[in-house]
Design an enzyme around this catalytic site. Structure first.
Site, mmCIF file in Angstrom:
data_model
loop_
_atom_site.group_PDB
_atom_site.id
_atom_site.type_symbol
_atom_site.label_atom_id
_atom_site.label_comp_id
_atom_site.label_asym_id
_atom_site.label_seq_id
_atom_site.Cartn_x
_atom_site.Cartn_y
_atom_site.Cartn_z
ATOM 1 N N ASP A 62 -60.159 0.708 -11.309
ATOM 2 C CA ASP A 62 -58.786 1.000 -11.061
ATOM 3 C C ASP A 62 -57.513 0.552 -11.017
ATOM 4 O O ASP A 62 -56.725 0.734 -11.539
ATOM 5 C CB ASP A 62 -58.979 2.822 -10.439
ATOM 6 C CG ASP A 62 -59.279 2.333 -8.988
ATOM 7 O OD1 ASP A 62 -58.919 1.362 -8.784
ATOM 8 O OD2 ASP A 62 -59.313 2.835 -8.343
ATOM 9 N N SER A 63 -58.288 -0.930 -10.913
ATOM 10 C CA SER A 63 -57.025 -1.896 -10.630
ATOM 11 C C SER A 63 -56.408 -2.087 -11.826
ATOM 12 O O SER A 63 -55.383 -2.886 -11.711
ATOM 13 C CB SER A 63 -58.208 -3.000 -10.773
ATOM 14 O OG SER A 63 -59.385 -3.404 -10.995
ATOM 15 N N ASP A 101 -64.687 2.870 -13.092
ATOM 16 C CA ASP A 101 -64.051 3.459 -11.686
ATOM 17 C C ASP A 101 -63.704 4.489 -12.237
ATOM 18 O O ASP A 101 -63.291 5.701 -13.050
ATOM 19 C CB ASP A 101 -62.959 2.744 -10.980
ATOM 20 C CG ASP A 101 -63.487 2.534 -10.182
ATOM 21 O OD1 ASP A 101 -63.633 2.257 -8.973
ATOM 22 O OD2 ASP A 101 -62.536 0.640 -9.496
ATOM 23 N N LYS A 131 -68.121 4.283 -10.024
ATOM 24 C CA LYS A 131 -68.185 4.248 -8.841
ATOM 25 C C LYS A 131 -66.716 4.908 -8.252
ATOM 26 O O LYS A 131 -66.028 5.274 -8.989
ATOM 27 C CB LYS A 131 -67.448 2.545 -8.881
ATOM 28 C CG LYS A 131 -67.245 2.199 -7.212
ATOM 29 C CD LYS A 131 -66.937 0.682 -7.100
ATOM 30 C CE LYS A 131 -65.051 0.568 -7.200
ATOM 31 N NZ LYS A 131 -64.547 1.093 -6.787
ATOM 32 N N GLU A 133 -64.334 6.266 -4.702
ATOM 33 C CA GLU A 133 -64.262 6.140 -2.763
ATOM 34 C C GLU A 133 -64.525 6.501 -2.181
ATOM 35 O O GLU A 133 -64.772 8.008 -2.472
ATOM 36 C CB GLU A 133 -62.846 4.984 -3.361
ATOM 37 C CG GLU A 133 -62.409 4.399 -4.105
ATOM 38 C CD GLU A 133 -60.793 3.767 -3.973
ATOM 39 O OE1 GLU A 133 -60.823 3.072 -4.880
ATOM 40 O OE2 GLU A 133 -60.602 4.566 -2.635
ATOM 41 N N GLU A 199 -65.282 -2.816 1.092
ATOM 42 C CA GLU A 199 -63.220 -4.246 0.937
ATOM 43 C C GLU A 199 -62.645 -4.101 2.218
ATOM 44 O O GLU A 199 -62.512 -2.894 2.924
ATOM 45 C CB GLU A 199 -62.688 -3.527 -0.540
ATOM 46 C CG GLU A 199 -61.709 -3.933 -0.733
ATOM 47 C CD GLU A 199 -60.769 -3.607 -2.160
ATOM 48 O OE1 GLU A 199 -59.461 -3.925 -1.805
ATOM 49 O OE2 GLU A 199 -61.642 -2.129 -2.372
#
Length: 281
Positions: A62-63, A101, A131, A133, A199
């Site tokens: 998602d970066s 993501d 992925k 979070e 992270e």
């Protein structure tokens, strides 16, 4: 001489092409103590380059919100934004495991929402894993996805989608919060996650988490003690103007691109390009 031959395991990084890397390969690398790299990718061309270089896992992060779409955080990017990028990375690669993501707001509401989102990435974009979070708060989502046959990469520590709740981009896991992160990691492993990104956590904590889990850890700003390392490709290639402390610049691609485009512009304005060899008769 024995007639039986024991085949050597294929190295995760730089191994022979022929089939896609799977989560079983990831688990086997952990058992062997093999360290491996993961990088982000957002288009077919760079995916092909990284795939041919032997990178075993490509993350459509998602970066992309920042490095592709120009936002100042990961929060605005949507499923519809990431879907075509994921499909392009799958098409551009032939060996790497492609992880998509799940963007902010696409899985937090419920396990059912997470399943619907992840299913789209798997069916429509061809992703091989997803992925998400968070720790204990997303355990129901992880369990639901895994039970549906969708491999899940977890993400702890600095979780950019929670940047507002965390009070900015800050190191996580110091003091008592380190024990909470350790508990989250173990719970995620038990829920079925096949790996976990750590992270911006202290190096000693990341090393302790790594040694306590049977699934691999992937560090980004988490020191050298994790099983794998990941960077955003624009960061490691030197395209980012002000990269984070944990980034090592392996190339000056920004400088090379600047020089190349200036050389092109100079030749155009001077009338030197296109020359005869670049023209048709």
């Amino acid at each position: 001489m024995s007639s039986s031959v024991t085949s050597r395991p294929t190295s995760l990084y730089g191994g022979q092409a022929g089939r896609r890397v799977t989560v079983r390969d990831i688990a086997a690398a952990k058992e062997r103590g093999e360290r491996w790299p993961m990088v982000t990718a957002y288009d077919a061309m760079t995916a092909r380059i990284f795939d041919e270089a032997g990178i075993p896992v490509l993350l459509v992060g998602d970066s992309a919100a920042m490095v592709v779409y120009g936002y100042d955080s990961t929060l605005p990017v949507s499923v519809d934004d990431l879907m075509p990028l994921t499909a392009a990375v799958v098409r551009g690669s032939s060996r790497a495991l492609v992880v998509a993501d799940l963007p902010f707001g696409s899985y937090q509401a419920s396990p059912q929402q997470a399943l619907e989102t992840a299913t789209r990435f798997m069916k429509e974009a061809g992703a091989h894993a997803v992925k998400l979070e968070g720790g204990r708060r997303v355990l129901p989502q992880v369990e639901t996805l895994v039970s549906a046959g969708i491999p899940v990469m977890a993400h702890l520590g600095l979780t950019p989608q929670s940047v507002n709740a965390l009070g900015g981009y800050r190191v996580q896991g110091r003091g008592q919060s380190g024990d909470e992160l350790m508990a989250d990691a173990k719970d995620l492993e038990y829920a079925g996650a096949f790996s976990v990104v750590l992270e911006c956590v202290p190096a000693d904590l990341a090393e302790r988490v790594t040694s306590s889990l049977s699934i691999p850890t992937i560090g980004i700003g988490a020191g050298p003690g994790t099983d794998a390392q990941v960077l955003v490709w624009q960061d490691l290639m030197g395209l980012t103007a002000t990269p984070a402390k944990f980034v090592k610049k392996y190339s000056d691609l920004a400088g090379e691109m600047n020089r190349a485009v200036r050389a092109f512009a100079d030749e155009v304005t001077a009338g030197a390009f296109p020359a005869a060899e670049h023209s048709y008769r």
